[in-house]
Design a protein around this motif. Sequence first.
Motif, PDB file in Angstrom:
ATOM      1  N   LEU A   1       6.382  15.921  48.475  1.00 41.99           N
ATOM      2  CA  LEU A   1       6.509  17.176  49.208  1.00 41.99           C
ATOM      3  C   LEU A   1       6.519  18.342  48.223  1.00 41.99           C
ATOM      4  N   ALA A   2       5.954  19.454  48.655  1.00 43.92           N
ATOM      5  CA  ALA A   2       5.901  20.655  47.819  1.00 43.92           C
ATOM      6  C   ALA A   2       6.856  21.703  48.376  1.00 43.92           C
ATOM      7  N   PRO A   3       7.895  22.085  47.633  1.00 44.95           N
ATOM      8  CA  PRO A   3       8.777  23.158  48.094  1.00 44.95           C
ATOM      9  C   PRO A   3       7.985  24.448  48.293  1.00 44.95           C
ATOM     10  N   VAL A   4       8.226  25.117  49.405  1.00 46.09           N
ATOM     11  CA  VAL A   4       7.530  26.365  49.723  1.00 46.09           C
ATOM     12  C   VAL A   4       8.463  27.563  49.595  1.00 46.09           C
ATOM     13  N   ALA A   5       9.592  27.513  50.310  1.00 45.01           N
ATOM     14  CA  ALA A   5      10.526  28.639  50.276  1.00 45.01           C
ATOM     15  C   ALA A   5      11.873  28.235  50.840  1.00 45.01           C
ATOM     16  N   ASN A   6      12.922  28.730  50.218  1.00 46.04           N
ATOM     17  CA  ASN A   6      14.250  28.638  50.801  1.00 46.04           C
ATOM     18  C   ASN A   6      14.392  29.791  51.779  1.00 46.04           C
ATOM     19  N   THR A   7      15.318  29.694  52.725  1.00 51.74           N
ATOM     20  CA  THR A   7      15.464  30.786  53.692  1.00 51.74           C
ATOM     21  C   THR A   7      16.911  31.279  53.739  1.00 51.74           C
TER      22      THR A   7
ATOM     23  N   MET B   1      25.896  33.743  57.483  1.00 54.76           N
ATOM     24  CA  MET B   1      25.009  33.055  56.546  1.00 54.76           C
ATOM     25  C   MET B   1      24.506  34.011  55.470  1.00 54.76           C
ATOM     26  N   GLU B   2      23.910  33.437  54.425  1.00 53.76           N
ATOM     27  CA  GLU B   2      23.328  34.227  53.343  1.00 53.76           C
ATOM     28  C   GLU B   2      21.824  34.008  53.277  1.00 53.76           C
ATOM     29  N   LEU B   3      21.093  35.061  52.954  1.00 50.94           N
ATOM     30  CA  LEU B   3      19.640  34.981  52.781  1.00 50.94           C
ATOM     31  C   LEU B   3      19.318  34.520  51.361  1.00 50.94           C
ATOM     32  N   HIS B   4      18.219  33.758  51.233  1.00 48.62           N
ATOM     33  CA  HIS B   4      17.822  33.271  49.917  1.00 48.62           C
ATOM     34  C   HIS B   4      16.319  33.453  49.678  1.00 48.62           C
ATOM     35  N   PRO B   5      15.880  34.708  49.556  1.00 49.26           N
ATOM     36  CA  PRO B   5      14.481  34.920  49.184  1.00 49.26           C
ATOM     37  C   PRO B   5      14.266  34.463  47.743  1.00 49.26           C
ATOM     38  N   GLY B   6      13.038  34.138  47.413  1.00 50.86           N
ATOM     39  CA  GLY B   6      12.751  33.721  46.046  1.00 50.86           C
ATOM     40  C   GLY B   6      11.365  33.116  45.946  1.00 50.86           C
ATOM     41  N   SER B   7      10.959  32.817  44.734  1.00 47.51           N
ATOM     42  CA  SER B   7       9.628  32.275  44.471  1.00 47.51           C
ATOM     43  C   SER B   7       9.569  30.780  44.743  1.00 47.51           C
ATOM     44  N   VAL B   8       8.361  30.245  44.727  1.00 47.13           N
ATOM     45  CA  VAL B   8       8.167  28.797  44.849  1.00 47.13           C
ATOM     46  C   VAL B   8       8.883  28.090  43.703  1.00 47.13           C
ATOM     47  N   ALA B   9       8.764  28.642  42.502  1.00 50.29           N
ATOM     48  CA  ALA B   9       9.420  28.042  41.331  1.00 50.29           C
ATOM     49  C   ALA B   9      10.934  28.052  41.487  1.00 50.29           C
ATOM     50  N   ASP B  10      11.475  29.142  42.042  1.00 47.99           N
ATOM     51  CA  ASP B  10      12.922  29.229  42.276  1.00 47.99           C
ATOM     52  C   ASP B  10      13.384  28.096  43.190  1.00 47.99           C
ATOM     53  N   PHE B  11      12.675  27.919  44.298  1.00 48.39           N
ATOM     54  CA  PHE B  11      13.073  26.899  45.276  1.00 48.39           C
ATOM     55  C   PHE B  11      12.883  25.495  44.708  1.00 48.39           C
ATOM     56  N   THR B  12      11.829  25.304  43.933  1.00 46.63           N
ATOM     57  CA  THR B  12      11.585  23.999  43.315  1.00 46.63           C
ATOM     58  C   THR B  12      12.738  23.620  42.389  1.00 46.63           C
ATOM     59  N   ARG B  13      13.153  24.558  41.551  1.00 50.98           N
ATOM     60  CA  ARG B  13      14.290  24.300  40.650  1.00 50.98           C
ATOM     61  C   ARG B  13      15.566  24.043  41.437  1.00 50.98           C
ATOM     62  N   TYR B  14      15.747  24.788  42.510  1.00 48.93           N
ATOM     63  CA  TYR B  14      16.944  24.631  43.327  1.00 48.93           C
ATOM     64  C   TYR B  14      17.005  23.233  43.952  1.00 48.93           C
TER      65      TYR B  14
END
Length: 308
Positions: A102-108, A275-288
């Motif tokens: 699976l490829a991480p796309v985005a956290n929300t 809740m909290e928002l978590h915008p970020g890049s694909v790389a950010d979400f992948t690392r997370y």
Amino acid sequence: MVFGQPCLARAQAYPNKPVRVIVAFAAGGFADSIARLIGQKLGDRLGQHFVIDNRGGAGGNIAAKLVAESTADGYTLLAHTAASSINPTLYKNVGFDLLKDLAPVANTVSAAGLFSTLASHPARNLQDMIRLSKGKRLTYATAGVGTSSHIAGDYLLRVLARLDAIHVPFKGGGPAVVAVLGNEVELLYGSGSALQHIQAGRMRALGVSSLKRLEILPDVPTVAEAGFPGFEERSWVGFFAPARTPAAVVAVLNREINQVLALPDVKASISARGMELHPGSVADFTRYVQKEVADWAKMVKSTGVKLE
């Protein structure tokens, strides 16, 4: 020849038909509500329907495996929670590799866990509940076996606090709240199902699993304040695509999801839910996700919980 032009053309044309969003849990829950909110806004922005398809079961593994085996073209997406990072250790065999298939796309968004009980209970906070539970059996309810609430609750109550805590799983946060309101179970741990009952005075919040207190519940201490420094557990909802989905398509989705998260009405809706928002890049979400898999593995192994 201009290298990368076909990929760019696909991204510029995407999406040119409806996008299927497979949600890893049943309708009405945390993942479903966020997926529907984001999906509707993406549809408005991109001019195509983002169709929600709930495929609950096996802690989200059924949905994740389905997406992992789907065509990698951006027209089948997965909306999953922290359970995606728990399952590789919790289950003997999930049938796919989260980090490879699976490829991480985005956290929300994310939601902190909340310990709560009946308003009539003598415990005023989590420290009280732990003190009053020493030497006796404590029952605690969650939205189900293998959820982040189950694993984190078991880790805190049994491993760290060393209580005789018995997990009572339900099929969703709603039924778990009903059980506590009916005095069938003493303690509830979840990511917000009890909020309306706390605000109405029927239940009492004892502690939150975020590192800082919640703006929506400023008088409720953190688990760290209850004597467990550094403890944090947050459930989250993120979007994934099949591995090998074109990077340009993943980039479009990431950009658009981040822009949806920046919309004033979305920000207000998420804030109202605590809740909290978590915008970020694909790389950010992948690392997370990679960090989440490693962190949850330690917690699962400490509890000894294992599912087939």
